[in-house]
Motif scaffolding. Structure first.
Motif, short mmCIF file in Angstrom:
data_model
loop_
_atom_site.label_atom_id
_atom_site.label_comp_id
_atom_site.label_asym_id
_atom_site.label_seq_id
_atom_site.Cartn_x
_atom_site.Cartn_y
_atom_site.Cartn_z
N VAL A 69 0.88 -0.99 -0.11
CA VAL A 69 -0.11 -0.06 0.04
C VAL A 69 0.91 1.40 0.05
N LEU A 70 1.94 1.02 0.72
CA LEU A 70 2.88 2.20 1.01
C LEU A 70 3.61 2.69 -0.49
N LEU A 71 4.02 1.30 -1.28
CA LEU A 71 4.69 1.67 -2.35
C LEU A 71 3.66 2.04 -3.65
N TRP A 72 2.24 1.66 -3.32
CA TRP A 72 1.44 2.08 -4.45
C TRP A 72 1.04 3.40 -4.14
N MET A 73 0.68 3.98 -3.02
CA MET A 73 0.38 5.21 -2.67
C MET A 73 1.51 6.39 -3.05
N GLY A 74 2.70 5.97 -2.54
CA GLY A 74 3.88 6.73 -2.82
C GLY A 74 4.14 6.95 -4.41
N THR A 75 4.01 5.97 -5.24
CA THR A 75 4.27 6.01 -6.50
C THR A 75 3.27 6.57 -7.23
N GLY A 76 1.86 6.49 -6.90
CA GLY A 76 0.73 7.17 -7.37
C GLY A 76 0.93 8.49 -6.96
N ALA A 77 1.33 9.07 -6.00
CA ALA A 77 1.47 10.49 -5.81
C ALA A 77 2.62 10.99 -6.59
N LEU A 78 3.73 10.30 -6.77
CA LEU A 78 5.00 10.76 -7.48
C LEU A 78 4.28 11.01 -9.03
N MET A 79 3.64 9.91 -9.67
CA MET A 79 3.04 10.00 -10.98
C MET A 79 2.00 11.15 -11.32
N SER A 80 1.36 11.60 -10.14
CA SER A 80 0.56 12.79 -10.31
C SER A 80 1.32 14.00 -10.35
N PHE A 81 2.52 14.08 -9.78
CA PHE A 81 3.28 15.15 -9.84
C PHE A 81 4.16 15.24 -11.41
N LEU A 82 4.28 14.14 -12.06
CA LEU A 82 4.90 14.12 -13.42
C LEU A 82 3.77 14.54 -14.43
N ASP A 83 4.33 15.43 -15.58
CA ASP A 83 3.65 15.80 -16.53
C ASP A 83 3.76 14.88 -17.65
N LEU A 84 2.81 14.44 -18.14
CA LEU A 84 2.93 13.04 -19.37
C LEU A 84 3.82 13.63 -20.47
N GLU A 85 3.60 15.00 -20.82
CA GLU A 85 4.24 15.36 -22.01
C GLU A 85 5.83 15.37 -21.86
N GLU A 86 6.10 15.66 -20.48
CA GLU A 86 7.51 15.56 -20.41
C GLU A 86 8.14 14.16 -20.01
N VAL A 87 7.13 13.25 -19.69
CA VAL A 87 7.45 11.80 -19.41
C VAL A 87 7.91 11.11 -20.73
N ARG A 88 6.91 11.66 -21.93
CA ARG A 88 7.02 11.05 -23.24
C ARG A 88 7.84 11.91 -24.17
N SER A 89 8.58 13.10 -23.34
CA SER A 89 9.68 14.02 -24.05
C SER A 89 9.03 14.63 -25.24
N GLU A 90 7.85 14.75 -25.16
CA GLU A 90 6.98 15.36 -26.24
C GLU A 90 7.17 16.94 -26.29
N HIS A 91 7.80 17.58 -25.33
CA HIS A 91 8.13 19.03 -25.14
C HIS A 91 9.50 19.29 -25.75
N VAL A 92 10.39 18.15 -26.13
CA VAL A 92 11.72 18.39 -26.60
C VAL A 92 12.18 17.62 -27.91
N VAL A 93 11.02 16.59 -28.20
CA VAL A 93 11.07 15.73 -29.49
C VAL A 93 10.15 15.98 -30.22
N SER A 94 10.13 16.47 -31.59
CA SER A 94 9.14 16.48 -32.48
C SER A 94 8.82 14.99 -33.08
N ARG A 95 7.43 14.81 -33.14
CA ARG A 95 7.12 13.60 -33.76
C ARG A 95 6.57 13.64 -35.31
N SER A 96 6.55 15.01 -35.84
CA SER A 96 5.68 15.23 -37.04
C SER A 96 6.67 14.79 -38.07
#
Length: 239
Positions: free
Chosen positions: A29-56
């Motif tokens: 439960v601690l692992l699930w809650m902690g990782t869930g809270a961490l993922m909520s902080f992260l921006d999916l666009e940055e996770v996928r590097s969409e802000h620095v890598v063009s896919r056009s």
């Protein structure tokens, strides 16, 4: 007396079992809650590097060999020959995402595909137990959370037990996605899990972040309480 002793032993056994199960489950439960809270902080666009890598897609060079019947060539990103419903077609993709199908020889426009073609594509795509195509309808707007484009698209429904539906791109004839009643159940559960009851795709909501942080503190406080109830180890007992 013997009955009381048995109850005491059962109580002690149950207490120990409860503590050790709480330790194991609490860690998860601690692992699930902690990782869930961490993922909520992260921006999916940055996770996928969409802000620095063009896919056009890159536009084809001016000297590329293209069919003579292709009128507008300055924004073409790909020209491919492929099969559609047992026939050979030429697919042209442009920089703005537009896709059209043509007759390879004459260049005659073949898209958007007809309902009959969409049904035939759906029948060819089916690999499950024998069934038939029930309905086919053209859609031009989102269908709840199960399909969000591109549009227009054909929604073809099968007559199977799970009410399977496929969405076929009306421009290219490509099978975009398949949905069923089982998918709807999973989508509902997923929405509950990430606490997004409408869109089902937001893992950065404040609700999830708040509950993730709160759950982490609950799990940590539980470990503190559990440590106070665990049997004293040897060196502490001697001290």
């Amino acid at each position: 007396m013997a009955s009381r002793s048995l109850k005491l032993r059962l109580h002690v056994f149950g207490s120990k079992l409860h503590k050790w199960l709480a330790l194991l489950i609490g860690a998860q439960v601690l692992l699930w809650m902690g990782t869930g809270a961490l993922m909520s902080f992260l921006d999916l666009e940055e996770v996928r590097s969409e802000h620095v890598v063009s896919r056009s897609a890159q536009i084809l060079p001016a000297g590329a060999e293209l069919p003579e019947w292709l009128e507008r060539q300055d924004d073409v990103v790909s020209v491919a020959t492929r099969a559609l419903d047992g026939k050979v077609v030429t697919e042209v993709r442009r920089a703005d995402g537009d896709v059209t199908l043509h007759d390879p020889r004459s260049g005659r426009l073949l898209s958007p595909i007809s309902a009959a073609t969409a049904r035939a594509i759906a029948r060819r795509a089916w690999i499950g137990p024998e069934t038939s195509v029930h309905t086919a309808r053209l859609i031009e707007r989102e269908v709840g959370t199960e399909f969000r484009g591109p549009f227009p698209a054909w929604q073809v429904s099968y007559d199977d037990r799970d009410a399977t539906r496929v969405y076929i791109d009306a421009s290219s004839g490509t099978v975009l996605s398949a949905r069923s009643d089982t998918w709807r159940l999973f989508d509902f559960i997923w929405g509950l899990h990430i606490m997004d009851w409408t869109q089902r795709d937001r893992i950065n909501s404040w609700w999830l972040l708040l509950f993730g942080i709160a759950g982490t503190f609950i799990a940590l406080s539980g470990f503190v309480l559990l440590a106070n109830r665990l049997p004293r180890i040897g060196w502490l007992r001697r001290k």
